[in-house]
Motif scaffolding. Structure first.
Motif, PDB file in Angstrom:
ATOM      1  N   LEU A 127      18.942  -5.300   4.304  1.00 48.18           N
ATOM      2  CA  LEU A 127      19.234  -6.695   4.622  1.00 48.18           C
ATOM      3  C   LEU A 127      18.548  -7.628   3.618  1.00 48.18           C
ATOM      4  O   LEU A 127      19.165  -8.560   3.089  1.00 48.18           O
ATOM      5  N   GLY A 128      17.276  -7.349   3.346  1.00 47.40           N
ATOM      6  CA  GLY A 128      16.524  -8.175   2.392  1.00 47.40           C
ATOM      7  C   GLY A 128      17.108  -8.118   0.995  1.00 47.40           C
ATOM      8  O   GLY A 128      17.197  -9.128   0.297  1.00 47.40           O
ATOM      9  N   ILE A 141      19.175 -11.221  -4.233  1.00 53.18           N
ATOM     10  CA  ILE A 141      19.863 -11.559  -5.485  1.00 53.18           C
ATOM     11  C   ILE A 141      20.387 -12.995  -5.499  1.00 53.18           C
ATOM     12  O   ILE A 141      20.813 -13.489  -6.536  1.00 53.18           O
ATOM     13  N   GLN A 142      20.348 -13.674  -4.355  1.00 49.80           N
ATOM     14  CA  GLN A 142      20.824 -15.054  -4.286  1.00 49.80           C
ATOM     15  C   GLN A 142      19.686 -16.064  -4.453  1.00 49.80           C
ATOM     16  O   GLN A 142      19.911 -17.266  -4.414  1.00 49.80           O
ATOM     17  N   ILE A 143      18.464 -15.566  -4.642  1.00 42.07           N
ATOM     18  CA  ILE A 143      17.290 -16.446  -4.673  1.00 42.07           C
ATOM     19  C   ILE A 143      16.871 -16.766  -6.106  1.00 42.07           C
ATOM     20  O   ILE A 143      16.852 -15.894  -6.975  1.00 42.07           O
ATOM     21  N   GLU A 144      16.512 -18.026  -6.353  1.00 44.13           N
ATOM     22  CA  GLU A 144      16.039 -18.461  -7.672  1.00 44.13           C
ATOM     23  C   GLU A 144      14.679 -17.822  -7.978  1.00 44.13           C
ATOM     24  O   GLU A 144      13.840 -17.686  -7.072  1.00 44.13           O
ATOM     25  N   PRO A 145      14.418 -17.455  -9.260  1.00 40.24           N
ATOM     26  CA  PRO A 145      13.145 -16.819  -9.634  1.00 40.24           C
ATOM     27  C   PRO A 145      11.907 -17.623  -9.236  1.00 40.24           C
ATOM     28  O   PRO A 145      10.913 -17.053  -8.799  1.00 40.24           O
ATOM     29  N   TRP A 146      11.956 -18.954  -9.382  1.00 37.58           N
ATOM     30  CA  TRP A 146      10.776 -19.757  -9.035  1.00 37.58           C
ATOM     31  C   TRP A 146      10.468 -19.689  -7.536  1.00 37.58           C
ATOM     32  O   TRP A 146       9.309 -19.772  -7.128  1.00 37.58           O
ATOM     33  N   VAL A 177      11.469  -2.338  10.224  1.00 38.73           N
ATOM     34  CA  VAL A 177      12.504  -3.351   9.933  1.00 38.73           C
ATOM     35  C   VAL A 177      11.863  -4.622   9.390  1.00 38.73           C
ATOM     36  O   VAL A 177      12.280  -5.163   8.352  1.00 38.73           O
ATOM     37  N   PHE A 178      10.839  -5.096  10.086  1.00 35.02           N
ATOM     38  CA  PHE A 178      10.180  -6.349   9.715  1.00 35.02           C
ATOM     39  C   PHE A 178       9.534  -6.266   8.333  1.00 35.02           C
ATOM     40  O   PHE A 178       9.762  -7.114   7.467  1.00 35.02           O
ATOM     41  N   THR A 179       8.717  -5.223   8.112  1.00 35.04           N
ATOM     42  CA  THR A 179       8.023  -5.102   6.822  1.00 35.04           C
ATOM     43  C   THR A 179       8.975  -4.689   5.708  1.00 35.04           C
ATOM     44  O   THR A 179       8.767  -5.035   4.548  1.00 35.04           O
ATOM     45  N   GLY A 180      10.048  -3.951   6.042  1.00 40.47           N
ATOM     46  CA  GLY A 180      11.056  -3.588   5.047  1.00 40.47           C
ATOM     47  C   GLY A 180      11.758  -4.819   4.506  1.00 40.47           C
ATOM     48  O   GLY A 180      11.998  -4.948   3.304  1.00 40.47           O
ATOM     49  N   PHE A 181      12.083  -5.752   5.407  1.00 42.52           N
ATOM     50  CA  PHE A 181      12.687  -7.027   4.997  1.00 42.52           C
ATOM     51  C   PHE A 181      11.675  -7.839   4.189  1.00 42.52           C
ATOM     52  O   PHE A 181      11.985  -8.395   3.138  1.00 42.52           O
ATOM     53  N   PHE A 191       9.457   3.436  -1.847  1.00 40.08           N
ATOM     54  CA  PHE A 191      10.539   4.293  -2.347  1.00 40.08           C
ATOM     55  C   PHE A 191      11.904   3.720  -1.952  1.00 40.08           C
ATOM     56  O   PHE A 191      12.820   3.628  -2.770  1.00 40.08           O
ATOM     57  N   ILE A 192      12.015   3.321  -0.699  1.00 38.60           N
ATOM     58  CA  ILE A 192      13.278   2.735  -0.210  1.00 38.60           C
ATOM     59  C   ILE A 192      13.559   1.411  -0.923  1.00 38.60           C
ATOM     60  O   ILE A 192      14.689   1.136  -1.333  1.00 38.60           O
ATOM     61  N   LYS A 193      12.518   0.601  -1.101  1.00 40.67           N
ATOM     62  CA  LYS A 193      12.674  -0.691  -1.787  1.00 40.67           C
ATOM     63  C   LYS A 193      13.180  -0.500  -3.213  1.00 40.67           C
ATOM     64  O   LYS A 193      14.077  -1.220  -3.667  1.00 40.67           O
ATOM     65  N   VAL A 194      12.606   0.464  -3.915  1.00 40.08           N
ATOM     66  CA  VAL A 194      12.998   0.750  -5.297  1.00 40.08           C
ATOM     67  C   VAL A 194      14.476   1.150  -5.375  1.00 40.08           C
ATOM     68  O   VAL A 194      15.214   0.714  -6.273  1.00 40.08           O
ATOM     69  N   ILE A 195      14.914   1.972  -4.431  1.00 42.49           N
ATOM     70  CA  ILE A 195      16.327   2.395  -4.390  1.00 42.49           C
ATOM     71  C   ILE A 195      17.241   1.191  -4.158  1.00 42.49           C
ATOM     72  O   ILE A 195      18.264   1.029  -4.824  1.00 42.49           O
ATOM     73  N   VAL A 196      16.854   0.324  -3.215  1.00 40.76           N
ATOM     74  CA  VAL A 196      17.681  -0.859  -2.908  1.00 40.76           C
ATOM     75  C   VAL A 196      17.777  -1.778  -4.118  1.00 40.76           C
ATOM     76  O   VAL A 196      18.859  -2.270  -4.462  1.00 40.76           O
ATOM     77  N   PHE A 197      16.654  -2.010  -4.809  1.00 44.52           N
ATOM     78  CA  PHE A 197      16.687  -2.847  -6.014  1.00 44.52           C
ATOM     79  C   PHE A 197      17.578  -2.224  -7.095  1.00 44.52           C
ATOM     80  O   PHE A 197      18.236  -2.935  -7.856  1.00 44.52           O
TER      81      PHE A 197
END
Length: 266
Positions: free
Chosen positions: A96-97, A102-107, A138-142, A181-187
């Motif tokens: 979900l996160g 990808i819609q968020i501005e870098p700043w 769920v909470f910390t994953g987001f 590990f999951i975060k890296v895959i999603v990115f």
């Protein structure tokens, strides 16, 4: 792949590369010796040197190495019961996160990370009970898709399990390995090109593992009283720098947008 990732990579100076490799070793040492703190410091240091869009993906993959090192060293002390529900929760939260990231501005990323680090220093991050591990995932994953250093929140959850210090460190390291590990895959799915930073990532993982080994060999009994003060001061300075950078960048973006609109009108 998202267009937002086609803006990277930026050329990194030789000083920056060595700085980040050494930072990985020192912050891994801090996490191994004191149980927590290294991930948040590393996030802040990476934010000073890397383009915002590369910040969280690289932080995630380097933290896999650091946390996995600790999990391997204390493998027999890991409490295995929360691993599967936490993993499932993280998959849901990170997916979900990632779809929103990808819609968020870098700043905005820099501003959010800066505020989150300040919150971790001066605020009270709510603990998640051991009976709510799935929700905690769920909470910390987001959360980790936007702020990176969710280790403090996960540590609060592990704390409610009332484990011995070594079992706490081992279980926390295992949970964070899964989450990063999951975060890296999603990115990767949303388009981040890890290959562009592969040599830096490998060097930081190796130096981080060395830092972990040193942290466990060195018995850190002295300085506990002062460590938290120093840690909070460093994190505060880093977060203020990030917030200032975000404000500066956002003003530049607003000026550019305003100028572009004026040109269209004329």
């Amino acid at each position: 792949a998202s267009d937002v990732y086609k803006r990277q990579p930026l050329e990194l100076s030789e000083f920056t590369v060595y700085f980040l490799i050494i930072a990985s070793m020192i912050t891994s040492f801090i996490s191994a010796a004191f149980g927590i703190g290294g991930g948040a410091i590393l996030l802040g240091l990476l934010a000073l040197k890397l383009p915002p869009i590369a910040l969280l993906p690289i932080h995630g993959i380097v933290q896999i190495g650091s946390n996995m090192g600790r999990a391997i060293i204390f493998f027999k002390d890991i409490k295995t019961v929360p691993l599967i529900p936490f993993c499932l929760g993280t998959i849901l939260g990170a997916t979900l996160g990632g779809s929103l990231f990808i819609q968020i501005e870098p700043w905005l990323i820099q501003l959010a990370v800066g505020i989150f680090i300040l919150w971790s220093v001066f605020g009270k991050i709510p603990a998640i009970g051991a009976t709510h591990v799935l929700f905690g995932g769920v909470f910390t994953g987001f959360l980790t898709m936007f702020f990176g250093a969710s280790g403090t929140v996960v540590a609060g959850m592990v704390k409610t399990m009332k484990l011995e210090p070594i079992k706490h460190l081992a279980t926390h390291s295992a949970l964070m390995t899964i989450q990063h590990f999951i975060k890296v895959i999603v990115f990767g799915f949303v388009g981040f090109a890890y290959a562009e930073y592969s040599l830096l990532i490998i060097a930081m993982i190796i130096s981080g593992f060395i830092g972990t080994l040193i942290g466990k060999k060195v018995l850190v009994n002295l300085g506990h009283k002062y460590f938290k003060i120093v840690l909070n001061v460093v994190l505060t300075l880093i977060s203020l720098n990030l917030i200032w950078n975000a404000i500066t960048i956002s003003n530049i973006c607003l000026l550019y947008t305003s100028d572009a609109a004026d040109e269209e009108d004329s």
